[in-house]
Design a protein around this motif. Structure first.
Motif, PDB file in Angstrom:
ATOM      1  N   SER A 164      -3.116   0.031   3.525  1.00  0.00           N
ATOM      2  CA  SER A 164      -3.805  -1.166   4.001  1.00  0.00           C
ATOM      3  C   SER A 164      -3.686  -2.246   2.937  1.00  0.00           C
ATOM      4  O   SER A 164      -3.370  -1.978   1.775  1.00  0.00           O
ATOM      5  N   LEU A 165      -3.974  -3.472   3.350  1.00  0.00           N
ATOM      6  CA  LEU A 165      -3.733  -4.634   2.504  1.00  0.00           C
ATOM      7  C   LEU A 165      -4.954  -5.534   2.532  1.00  0.00           C
ATOM      8  O   LEU A 165      -5.446  -5.884   3.612  1.00  0.00           O
ATOM      9  N   CYS A 166      -5.451  -5.907   1.365  1.00  0.00           N
ATOM     10  CA  CYS A 166      -6.531  -6.893   1.262  1.00  0.00           C
ATOM     11  C   CYS A 166      -6.002  -8.089   0.479  1.00  0.00           C
ATOM     12  O   CYS A 166      -5.620  -7.949  -0.689  1.00  0.00           O
ATOM     13  N   LEU A 167      -5.986  -9.247   1.109  1.00  0.00           N
ATOM     14  CA  LEU A 167      -5.474 -10.472   0.503  1.00  0.00           C
ATOM     15  C   LEU A 167      -6.636 -11.425   0.258  1.00  0.00           C
ATOM     16  O   LEU A 167      -7.308 -11.853   1.201  1.00  0.00           O
ATOM     17  N   ILE A 168      -6.864 -11.748  -1.009  1.00  0.00           N
ATOM     18  CA  ILE A 168      -7.936 -12.658  -1.386  1.00  0.00           C
ATOM     19  C   ILE A 168      -7.293 -13.983  -1.803  1.00  0.00           C
ATOM     20  O   ILE A 168      -6.764 -14.129  -2.907  1.00  0.00           O
ATOM     21  N   GLU A 169      -7.248 -14.914  -0.872  1.00  0.00           N
ATOM     22  CA  GLU A 169      -6.700 -16.256  -1.091  1.00  0.00           C
ATOM     23  C   GLU A 169      -5.378 -16.257  -1.866  1.00  0.00           C
ATOM     24  O   GLU A 169      -5.311 -16.704  -3.012  1.00  0.00           O
ATOM     25  N   PRO A 170      -4.299 -15.767  -1.246  1.00  0.00           N
ATOM     26  CA  PRO A 170      -2.982 -15.867  -1.880  1.00  0.00           C
ATOM     27  C   PRO A 170      -2.610 -17.325  -2.157  1.00  0.00           C
ATOM     28  O   PRO A 170      -3.218 -18.244  -1.587  1.00  0.00           O
ATOM     29  N   GLN A 185       0.657  -3.044   8.457  1.00  0.00           N
ATOM     30  CA  GLN A 185      -0.525  -2.323   7.995  1.00  0.00           C
ATOM     31  C   GLN A 185      -1.807  -3.088   8.352  1.00  0.00           C
ATOM     32  O   GLN A 185      -1.794  -4.320   8.497  1.00  0.00           O
ATOM     33  N   PRO A 186      -2.939  -2.373   8.473  1.00  0.00           N
ATOM     34  CA  PRO A 186      -4.223  -3.076   8.591  1.00  0.00           C
ATOM     35  C   PRO A 186      -4.389  -4.041   7.413  1.00  0.00           C
ATOM     36  O   PRO A 186      -4.112  -3.685   6.263  1.00  0.00           O
ATOM     37  N   THR A 187      -4.827  -5.255   7.709  1.00  0.00           N
ATOM     38  CA  THR A 187      -4.910  -6.295   6.684  1.00  0.00           C
ATOM     39  C   THR A 187      -6.250  -7.015   6.784  1.00  0.00           C
ATOM     40  O   THR A 187      -6.734  -7.296   7.879  1.00  0.00           O
ATOM     41  N   LEU A 188      -6.826  -7.280   5.612  1.00  0.00           N
ATOM     42  CA  LEU A 188      -8.058  -8.060   5.520  1.00  0.00           C
ATOM     43  C   LEU A 188      -7.782  -9.297   4.683  1.00  0.00           C
ATOM     44  O   LEU A 188      -7.272  -9.201   3.567  1.00  0.00           O
ATOM     45  N   TYR A 189      -8.115 -10.454   5.215  1.00  0.00           N
ATOM     46  CA  TYR A 189      -8.068 -11.701   4.439  1.00  0.00           C
ATOM     47  C   TYR A 189      -9.499 -12.068   4.053  1.00  0.00           C
ATOM     48  O   TYR A 189     -10.384 -12.111   4.909  1.00  0.00           O
ATOM     49  N   ALA A 212     -18.512  -5.631  -0.550  1.00  0.00           N
ATOM     50  CA  ALA A 212     -19.049  -5.186   0.737  1.00  0.00           C
ATOM     51  C   ALA A 212     -18.026  -5.376   1.848  1.00  0.00           C
ATOM     52  O   ALA A 212     -17.845  -4.497   2.703  1.00  0.00           O
ATOM     53  N   ALA A 213     -17.337  -6.533   1.827  1.00  0.00           N
ATOM     54  CA  ALA A 213     -16.310  -6.783   2.842  1.00  0.00           C
ATOM     55  C   ALA A 213     -15.155  -5.796   2.699  1.00  0.00           C
ATOM     56  O   ALA A 213     -14.647  -5.265   3.699  1.00  0.00           O
ATOM     57  N   LEU A 214     -14.740  -5.555   1.463  1.00  0.00           N
ATOM     58  CA  LEU A 214     -13.612  -4.658   1.227  1.00  0.00           C
ATOM     59  C   LEU A 214     -13.941  -3.227   1.598  1.00  0.00           C
ATOM     60  O   LEU A 214     -13.164  -2.553   2.289  1.00  0.00           O
ATOM     61  N   THR A 215     -15.094  -2.718   1.164  1.00  0.00           N
ATOM     62  CA  THR A 215     -15.420  -1.323   1.443  1.00  0.00           C
ATOM     63  C   THR A 215     -15.637  -1.092   2.941  1.00  0.00           C
ATOM     64  O   THR A 215     -15.255  -0.042   3.460  1.00  0.00           O
ATOM     65  N   SER A 216     -16.225  -2.067   3.613  1.00  0.00           N
ATOM     66  CA  SER A 216     -16.362  -1.948   5.068  1.00  0.00           C
ATOM     67  C   SER A 216     -14.993  -1.838   5.730  1.00  0.00           C
ATOM     68  O   SER A 216     -14.781  -0.992   6.619  1.00  0.00           O
ATOM     69  N   PHE A 217     -14.049  -2.658   5.284  1.00  0.00           N
ATOM     70  CA  PHE A 217     -12.689  -2.619   5.814  1.00  0.00           C
ATOM     71  C   PHE A 217     -12.026  -1.280   5.511  1.00  0.00           C
ATOM     72  O   PHE A 217     -11.397  -0.663   6.391  1.00  0.00           O
ATOM     73  N   LEU A 218     -12.175  -0.786   4.297  1.00  0.00           N
ATOM     74  CA  LEU A 218     -11.545   0.486   3.911  1.00  0.00           C
ATOM     75  C   LEU A 218     -12.102   1.641   4.737  1.00  0.00           C
ATOM     76  O   LEU A 218     -11.358   2.546   5.129  1.00  0.00           O
ATOM     77  N   HIS A 219     -13.394   1.635   4.978  1.00  0.00           N
ATOM     78  CA  HIS A 219     -13.985   2.715   5.767  1.00  0.00           C
ATOM     79  C   HIS A 219     -13.527   2.663   7.225  1.00  0.00           C
ATOM     80  O   HIS A 219     -13.436   3.712   7.891  1.00  0.00           O
ATOM     81  N   ARG A 220     -13.193   1.488   7.715  1.00  0.00           N
ATOM     82  CA  ARG A 220     -12.692   1.379   9.088  1.00  0.00           C
ATOM     83  C   ARG A 220     -11.228   1.784   9.211  1.00  0.00           C
ATOM     84  O   ARG A 220     -10.743   2.034  10.314  1.00  0.00           O
ATOM     85  N   HIS A 221     -10.531   1.838   8.071  1.00  0.00           N
ATOM     86  CA  HIS A 221      -9.096   2.148   8.096  1.00  0.00           C
ATOM     87  C   HIS A 221      -8.783   3.237   7.060  1.00  0.00           C
ATOM     88  O   HIS A 221      -8.013   3.017   6.127  1.00  0.00           O
ATOM     89  N   PRO A 222      -9.343   4.425   7.239  1.00  0.00           N
ATOM     90  CA  PRO A 222      -9.085   5.502   6.274  1.00  0.00           C
ATOM     91  C   PRO A 222      -7.665   6.036   6.412  1.00  0.00           C
ATOM     92  O   PRO A 222      -7.008   5.863   7.435  1.00  0.00           O
ATOM     93  N   MET A 223      -7.235   6.707   5.392  1.00  0.00           N
ATOM     94  CA  MET A 223      -5.915   7.349   5.423  1.00  0.00           C
ATOM     95  C   MET A 223      -5.955   8.585   6.314  1.00  0.00           C
ATOM     96  O   MET A 223      -6.943   9.288   6.391  1.00  0.00           O
ATOM     97  N   GLY A 245     -20.318   0.435  -4.559  1.00  0.00           N
ATOM     98  CA  GLY A 245     -19.772   0.839  -3.271  1.00  0.00           C
ATOM     99  C   GLY A 245     -18.301   1.157  -3.311  1.00  0.00           C
ATOM    100  O   GLY A 245     -17.792   1.941  -2.499  1.00  0.00           O
ATOM    101  N   LEU A 246     -17.595   0.561  -4.260  1.00  0.00           N
ATOM    102  CA  LEU A 246     -16.163   0.819  -4.406  1.00  0.00           C
ATOM    103  C   LEU A 246     -15.904   1.937  -5.402  1.00  0.00           C
ATOM    104  O   LEU A 246     -15.213   2.916  -5.101  1.00  0.00           O
TER     105      LEU A 246
END
Length: 266
Positions: A110-116, A205-209, A255-266, A39-40
Protein backbone atom coordinates in the motif's frame (compact mmCIF):
# COMPACT_ATOMS: atom_id res chain seq x y z
CA UNK A 1 22.67 -1.10 6.73
CA UNK A 2 25.10 -1.83 3.89
CA UNK A 3 23.96 -1.62 0.26
CA UNK A 4 26.18 -2.48 -2.72
CA UNK A 5 27.53 1.09 -2.96
CA UNK A 6 26.37 2.89 0.20
CA UNK A 7 25.54 2.61 3.88
CA UNK A 8 22.16 3.85 5.09
CA UNK A 9 21.37 4.71 8.70
CA UNK A 10 18.26 2.76 9.69
CA UNK A 11 15.88 2.66 12.65
CA UNK A 12 13.92 -0.62 12.62
CA UNK A 13 11.47 -0.87 15.49
CA UNK A 14 8.45 -2.89 16.50
CA UNK A 15 6.80 -5.94 15.00
CA UNK A 16 3.93 -6.67 12.68
CA UNK A 17 3.42 -5.70 9.07
CA UNK A 18 6.35 -3.56 7.89
CA UNK A 19 5.78 0.16 7.27
CA UNK A 20 8.69 1.97 5.64
CA UNK A 21 8.95 5.74 6.10
CA UNK A 22 11.06 7.17 3.27
CA UNK A 23 13.00 10.20 4.46
CA UNK A 24 11.99 13.44 2.82
CA UNK A 25 14.33 16.27 1.80
CA UNK A 26 15.99 18.77 4.16
CA UNK A 27 14.46 17.74 7.52
CA UNK A 28 15.91 14.27 7.91
CA UNK A 29 13.71 13.31 10.87
CA UNK A 30 10.51 15.02 9.75
CA UNK A 31 8.65 11.70 9.93
CA UNK A 32 10.03 10.85 13.40
CA UNK A 33 6.98 12.29 15.24
CA UNK A 34 4.80 10.03 13.08
CA UNK A 35 7.00 7.00 13.77
CA UNK A 36 6.72 7.67 17.51
CA UNK A 37 2.91 7.71 17.59
CA UNK A 38 1.70 4.76 19.73
CA UNK A 39 -0.95 3.66 17.25
CA UNK A 40 1.74 3.06 14.66
CA UNK A 41 4.80 1.99 16.65
CA UNK A 42 2.90 -0.49 18.86
CA UNK A 43 1.17 -2.36 16.03
CA UNK A 44 3.57 -2.31 13.09
CA UNK A 45 7.21 -2.83 12.26
CA UNK A 46 8.27 0.75 11.50
CA UNK A 47 11.35 1.17 9.32
CA UNK A 48 12.74 4.70 9.00
CA UNK A 49 16.04 5.55 7.39
CA UNK A 50 18.24 8.42 6.28
CA UNK A 51 18.80 8.73 2.55
CA UNK A 52 22.26 9.35 1.10
CA UNK A 53 23.71 12.65 2.22
CA UNK A 54 21.77 12.78 5.52
CA UNK A 55 22.67 11.85 9.06
CA UNK A 56 25.22 9.04 9.18
CA UNK A 57 24.29 7.63 5.77
CA UNK A 58 26.87 7.67 2.98
CA UNK A 59 27.39 10.93 1.10
CA UNK A 60 25.88 11.40 -2.33
CA UNK A 61 28.13 10.67 -5.28
CA UNK A 62 27.06 12.08 -8.62
CA UNK A 63 23.81 13.89 -9.41
CA UNK A 64 20.66 13.36 -7.40
CA UNK A 65 18.04 10.96 -8.70
CA UNK A 66 14.53 10.01 -7.63
CA UNK A 67 15.04 6.69 -9.40
CA UNK A 68 18.20 5.98 -7.41
CA UNK A 69 16.47 6.87 -4.16
CA UNK A 70 13.70 4.41 -5.05
CA UNK A 71 16.29 1.74 -5.84
CA UNK A 72 18.03 2.41 -2.51
CA UNK A 73 14.72 1.80 -0.70
CA UNK A 74 14.19 -1.38 -2.67
CA UNK A 75 17.68 -2.66 -1.82
CA UNK A 76 17.32 -1.66 1.82
CA UNK A 77 14.12 -3.65 2.21
CA UNK A 78 15.75 -6.66 0.56
CA UNK A 79 18.67 -6.39 3.01
CA UNK A 80 16.14 -6.33 5.87
CA UNK A 81 14.39 -9.44 4.45
CA UNK A 82 11.21 -7.46 3.78
CA UNK A 83 9.40 -8.90 0.77
CA UNK A 84 6.42 -6.55 0.88
CA UNK A 85 5.73 -3.32 2.79
CA UNK A 86 3.40 -0.43 3.33
CA UNK A 87 5.26 2.63 1.97
CA UNK A 88 4.95 6.21 3.22
CA UNK A 89 6.39 9.23 1.41
CA UNK A 90 6.29 12.90 2.43
CA UNK A 91 6.92 15.80 0.04
CA UNK A 92 10.18 14.88 -1.77
CA UNK A 93 9.91 11.28 -0.63
CA UNK A 94 6.36 11.18 -1.95
CA UNK A 95 8.02 11.29 -5.36
CA UNK A 96 10.31 8.44 -4.30
CA UNK A 97 7.32 6.44 -3.07
CA UNK A 98 5.47 6.95 -6.36
CA UNK A 99 8.54 5.85 -8.30
CA UNK A 100 8.96 2.77 -6.10
CA UNK A 101 5.31 1.74 -6.38
CA UNK A 102 5.44 2.11 -10.16
CA UNK A 103 8.78 0.36 -10.73
CA UNK A 104 8.50 -2.36 -8.03
CA UNK A 105 4.77 -3.03 -7.57
CA UNK A 106 5.30 -6.45 -5.96
CA UNK A 107 7.24 -4.79 -3.14
CA UNK A 108 4.67 -2.11 -2.29
CA UNK A 109 1.49 -3.43 -0.65
CA UNK A 110 0.00 0.00 0.00
CA UNK A 111 1.02 3.60 -0.55
CA UNK A 112 0.58 6.69 1.63
CA UNK A 113 1.41 9.98 -0.10
CA UNK A 114 1.71 13.07 2.08
CA UNK A 115 1.69 16.10 -0.25
CA UNK A 116 4.17 15.01 -2.95
CA UNK A 117 6.01 17.86 -4.73
CA UNK A 118 4.16 19.91 -7.38
CA UNK A 119 6.46 19.05 -10.28
CA UNK A 120 3.75 17.83 -12.67
CA UNK A 121 0.86 20.18 -11.89
CA UNK A 122 -0.32 23.25 -13.84
CA UNK A 123 1.86 25.37 -11.52
CA UNK A 124 4.96 23.22 -12.11
CA UNK A 125 6.66 26.06 -13.99
CA UNK A 126 6.35 28.37 -10.97
CA UNK A 127 7.63 25.65 -8.67
CA UNK A 128 10.61 24.90 -10.91
CA UNK A 129 11.44 28.61 -11.09
CA UNK A 130 11.56 28.72 -7.29
CA UNK A 131 13.85 25.67 -7.27
CA UNK A 132 16.16 27.28 -9.83
CA UNK A 133 16.36 30.42 -7.69
CA UNK A 134 17.12 28.40 -4.55
CA UNK A 135 19.93 26.55 -6.31
CA UNK A 136 21.33 29.86 -7.57
CA UNK A 137 21.11 31.35 -4.06
CA UNK A 138 23.08 28.38 -2.71
CA UNK A 139 25.78 28.81 -5.36
CA UNK A 140 26.03 32.54 -4.77
CA UNK A 141 25.72 32.75 -0.99
CA UNK A 142 26.29 29.23 0.36
CA UNK A 143 23.87 26.65 1.75
CA UNK A 144 23.41 28.28 5.19
CA UNK A 145 22.27 31.59 3.72
CA UNK A 146 20.06 29.89 1.13
CA UNK A 147 18.50 27.72 3.84
CA UNK A 148 17.64 30.73 5.98
CA UNK A 149 16.08 32.53 3.01
CA UNK A 150 14.10 29.46 1.95
CA UNK A 151 12.61 28.73 5.37
CA UNK A 152 12.12 32.39 6.30
CA UNK A 153 10.28 33.43 3.13
CA UNK A 154 8.52 30.33 1.80
CA UNK A 155 7.95 27.55 4.29
CA UNK A 156 7.91 28.38 8.02
CA UNK A 157 8.58 32.10 8.57
CA UNK A 158 11.10 34.43 10.22
CA UNK A 159 11.11 32.41 13.46
CA UNK A 160 11.75 29.12 11.67
CA UNK A 161 14.47 27.97 14.06
CA UNK A 162 12.29 28.45 17.13
CA UNK A 163 9.21 26.96 15.47
CA UNK A 164 11.14 23.99 14.14
CA UNK A 165 12.84 23.28 17.47
CA UNK A 166 9.49 23.35 19.25
CA UNK A 167 8.24 20.54 16.99
CA UNK A 168 11.47 18.58 16.60
CA UNK A 169 14.40 19.40 18.91
CA UNK A 170 17.74 19.41 17.09
CA UNK A 171 16.14 19.77 13.67
CA UNK A 172 17.46 23.28 12.95
CA UNK A 173 21.09 22.26 13.44
CA UNK A 174 20.50 19.10 11.42
CA UNK A 175 19.05 21.11 8.53
CA UNK A 176 22.10 23.37 8.52
CA UNK A 177 24.41 20.32 8.41
CA UNK A 178 22.50 18.68 5.55
CA UNK A 179 21.54 21.79 3.57
CA UNK A 180 24.16 21.12 0.91
CA UNK A 181 22.47 17.81 0.04
CA UNK A 182 19.09 19.54 -0.20
CA UNK A 183 20.24 22.29 -2.57
CA UNK A 184 22.86 20.44 -4.61
CA UNK A 185 21.24 17.00 -4.86
CA UNK A 186 17.56 16.81 -3.94
CA UNK A 187 16.27 19.91 -5.72
CA UNK A 188 17.97 19.04 -9.05
CA UNK A 189 16.66 15.48 -8.68
CA UNK A 190 13.11 16.82 -8.57
CA UNK A 191 13.48 18.95 -11.68
CA UNK A 192 14.96 16.03 -13.65
CA UNK A 193 12.35 13.46 -12.51
CA UNK A 194 10.22 12.17 -15.36
CA UNK A 195 6.94 10.68 -14.19
CA UNK A 196 3.48 10.97 -15.65
CA UNK A 197 0.17 9.31 -16.27
CA UNK A 198 1.71 6.23 -17.93
CA UNK A 199 3.90 5.51 -14.90
CA UNK A 200 1.07 6.32 -12.50
CA UNK A 201 -1.23 3.84 -14.22
CA UNK A 202 1.17 1.06 -13.20
CA UNK A 203 0.18 1.73 -9.58
CA UNK A 204 -2.82 -0.31 -8.55
CA UNK A 205 -2.07 -0.63 -4.84
CA UNK A 206 -4.40 0.84 -2.19
CA UNK A 207 -3.35 4.48 -1.84
CA UNK A 208 -3.98 7.18 0.75
CA UNK A 209 -3.38 10.86 0.05
CA UNK A 210 -2.99 13.08 3.12
CA UNK A 211 -2.82 16.87 2.83
CA UNK A 212 -3.45 20.04 4.76
CA UNK A 213 -6.30 22.45 4.10
CA UNK A 214 -3.90 25.40 4.55
CA UNK A 215 -1.12 24.13 2.26
CA UNK A 216 -1.95 26.53 -0.55
CA UNK A 217 -2.74 26.27 -4.26
CA UNK A 218 0.36 24.30 -5.32
CA UNK A 219 -0.55 21.37 -3.10
CA UNK A 220 -4.26 21.70 -3.86
CA UNK A 221 -3.24 20.96 -7.45
CA UNK A 222 -1.13 18.00 -6.30
CA UNK A 223 -4.17 16.64 -4.47
CA UNK A 224 -6.27 16.86 -7.64
CA UNK A 225 -3.52 15.34 -9.78
CA UNK A 226 -2.94 12.32 -7.53
CA UNK A 227 -6.67 11.56 -7.38
CA UNK A 228 -6.87 11.77 -11.18
CA UNK A 229 -3.80 9.54 -11.62
CA UNK A 230 -4.88 7.00 -8.99
CA UNK A 231 -8.67 6.54 -9.00
CA UNK A 232 -8.39 3.98 -6.20
CA UNK A 233 -6.89 6.57 -3.86
CA UNK A 234 -8.57 7.62 -0.64
CA UNK A 235 -7.87 11.09 0.70
CA UNK A 236 -7.80 12.81 4.08
CA UNK A 237 -7.36 16.55 4.49
CA UNK A 238 -6.20 17.75 7.92
CA UNK A 239 -8.02 20.93 8.90
CA UNK A 240 -5.75 23.94 9.42
CA UNK A 241 -2.57 22.03 8.53
CA UNK A 242 -0.01 23.22 5.99
CA UNK A 243 2.98 21.51 4.38
CA UNK A 244 4.60 21.03 7.80
CA UNK A 245 1.72 18.74 8.82
CA UNK A 246 3.99 15.79 9.69
CA UNK A 247 5.49 17.94 12.46
CA UNK A 248 2.46 19.96 13.54
CA UNK A 249 -0.30 17.36 13.16
CA UNK A 250 1.49 14.05 13.83
CA UNK A 251 -1.31 12.46 15.93
CA UNK A 252 -3.96 13.24 13.29
CA UNK A 253 -1.65 12.01 10.54
CA UNK A 254 -0.97 8.79 12.45
CA UNK A 255 -4.69 8.24 13.01
CA UNK A 256 -5.39 8.59 9.29
CA UNK A 257 -2.51 6.31 8.37
CA UNK A 258 -3.24 3.55 10.88
CA UNK A 259 -6.92 3.54 9.95
CA UNK A 260 -5.91 3.10 6.31
CA UNK A 261 -3.41 0.34 7.13
CA UNK A 262 -5.98 -1.60 9.14
CA UNK A 263 -8.41 -1.42 6.21
CA UNK A 264 -5.77 -2.78 3.83
CA UNK A 265 -3.86 -5.53 5.66
CA UNK A 266 -1.44 -7.84 3.93
Amino acid sequence: MSLPDAVLEVADRGSGEPVVLIQTALTADELLPLADQPGLRDRFRVIAYHRRGYGRSSPVEGPGSIERDALDCRRLLAALDVERAHVVGLSYSGAVALQLASSAPDLVHSLCLIEPPPVHTPSAGEFRAVIDQLIEDCRAHGPASALDRFLRLTVIGPDWRRDLERCLPGAAAQEERDAETFFATDLPALTSWRFGVDEAHLISQPTLYVGGTASGPWFAQVHELVLSWLPQAEDVMLEGANHTLALTHAPALAAALTSFLHRHPM
